[in-house]
Design an enzyme around this catalytic site. Structure first.
Site, PDB file in Angstrom:
ATOM      1  N   THR A  72       0.831  -1.208   0.000  1.00 56.26           N
ATOM      2  CA  THR A  72       0.000   0.000   0.000  1.00 56.26           C
ATOM      3  C   THR A  72       0.861   1.252   0.000  1.00 56.26           C
ATOM      4  O   THR A  72       0.614   2.191  -0.762  1.00 56.26           O
ATOM      5  CB  THR A  72      -0.935  -0.003   1.225  1.00 56.26           C
ATOM      6  OG1 THR A  72      -1.824  -1.114   1.136  1.00 56.26           O
ATOM      7  CG2 THR A  72      -1.745   1.283   1.296  1.00 56.26           C
ATOM      8  N   CYS A 328      -7.921  -6.917   2.715  1.00 51.94           N
ATOM      9  CA  CYS A 328      -7.176  -5.697   3.017  1.00 51.94           C
ATOM     10  C   CYS A 328      -8.077  -4.510   3.334  1.00 51.94           C
ATOM     11  O   CYS A 328      -7.624  -3.369   3.347  1.00 51.94           O
ATOM     12  CB  CYS A 328      -6.256  -5.349   1.842  1.00 51.94           C
ATOM     13  SG  CYS A 328      -5.051  -6.646   1.497  1.00 51.94           S
TER      14      CYS A 328
END
Length: 377
Positions: A72, A328
């Site tokens: 990320t 996620c």
């Protein structure tokens, strides 16, 4: 109660050898790599050795590897930098990207006025390369194409070599989220055109909280985090030495066993697919996940014949770990933004589950999953 873990696309167990090298580093390699004394120099050497080995394993120069805390962070770093420092005015992506890309792209659209274009998909969720070329041919501004190498929900493998060629042809930058690819399928950066690539250690049996980005030489990347000027000035923060060493060891092991591991996983997957089709008439498989060259071996996305809101919960009660899609995002179950893009409303209402494998799974465990599905469904 029997325990079966079939959520390896969410995260993987850590190899024993990785735990060992990390523990040894924690005991003996505690210097700050930015310090000039011998303890610091020892830590710095360990980081640079890991950087060189990771670069060797994916076919690039060590100067092109930057360590991060996650996939990320890597996606945020590259996408923001492309717009704010490299002059990108248009981003071409798809609506089935990970939210670590989609949310950043939307923020750049709102904050920086970036023109965002979404490429079409076919009925299995594959990128329409003809339309991608059409889009590229009509844009005169600086363009970044961002498409994930392997989709985390349905396992589709991007035709990344062809995408790279199109980007080269039209002088567009190419960024790929390769979190589900690195350590799972062969990736050699010498063999195709890509400007930026992102990876995360916990997807290939390494530790969580560490990843890396590949930045093709000659591209300037400026930091999002300011401070100590670490990682060639790209990422300020004291490096996570032990996790970097662990990630390098995990990738080395994953690459070394990839052929044998893939063969075993494909046998497990084929067996499971046959068992599913024998026991649940009319089920379907989303995307390219059932098998073949266009789907990654470890991911199988199964669409059952009806909606069963308690199926995932029921499996969990029986000790079986699976997922409805990406793990996620925080919060409860939501309609998959991936499946939403290529399934009709009727099919979308049916329960889909993602099973994801590693070579540690046994056939007996798969039999237990089938029996459990029968008792719940």
């Amino acid at each position: 109660m029997k325990q079966v873990y079939l959520d390896h696309a969410a995260t993987t167990y850590i190899y024993d050898e990785v735990v060992e090298v990390m523990m040894e580093s924690m005991k003996s390699n505690y210097g700050n790599p930015s310090s000039t004394h011998q303890y610091g120099r020892k830590a710095k050497v360990a980081i640079e050795t890991s950087r060189k080995n990771i670069a060797r394993l994916i076919g690039c120069s060590s100067t092109e590897i930057i360590f991060t805390s996650s996939g990320t962070e890597g996606n945020n770093l590259i996408l923001n930098n492309a717009v704010e420092n490299l002059g990108v005015k248009t981003i071409i992506t798809s609506k089935i990207e990970h939210h670590a890309v989609l949310n950043v792209v939307e923020n750049l659209r709102q904050k920086n006025g970036v023109d965002v274009r979404f490429v079409d998909l076919d009925e299995a969720g594959n990128i329409d390369l003809e339309e991608l070329e059409s889009l590229l041919s009509k844009i005169n501004d600086k363009v970044l194409v961002t498409l994930m190498m392997v989709n985390n929900e349905i396992g589709n493998i991007l035709e990344y070599e062809k995408v790279g060629s199109l980007c080269s042809k039209y002088e567009a930058l190419f960024h790929t989220d390769a979190v589900q690819a690195i350590g799972c399928i062969p990736v050699d950066l010498n063999e195709f055109n890509v400007d930026f690539l992102v990876a995360s250690g916990h997807k290939f049996h390494g530790p969580k909280g560490v990843g890396f980005v590949f930045v093709k030489k000659d591209h300037v990347v400026k930091p999002m985090i300011l401070g100590g000027n670490q990682e060639k000035g790209v990422r300020s923060s004291t490096e996570n030495v032990h996790s970097i060493i662990g990630m390098e060891k995990a990738l080395d092991l994953a690459v070394s066993v990839m052929t044998d591991s893939t063969e075993k996983i494909m046998k497990l997957k084929s067996y499971f697919v046959q068992k599913l089709t024998d026991n649940f008439k009319g089920i379907k498989f989303n995307g390219n996940s059932e098998g073949g060259n266009n789907g990654v071996p470890k991911i199988l996305s199964v669409r059952f014949t009806k909606q069963h809101k308690m199926l995932l919960f029921g499996l969990d009660l029986k000790g079986i770990a699976v997922s409805s899609g990406s793990a996620c995002q925080s919060g409860g179950l939501k309609v998959s933004h991936v499946l939403k893009e290529f399934l009709n409303e009727e099919e979308l209402q049916k329960t889909s589950i993602r099973f994801s494998f590693s070579d540690s799974v046994s056939f007996d465990e798969l039999d237990y999953v089938i029996d459990s599905l029968n008792s719940i469904y």
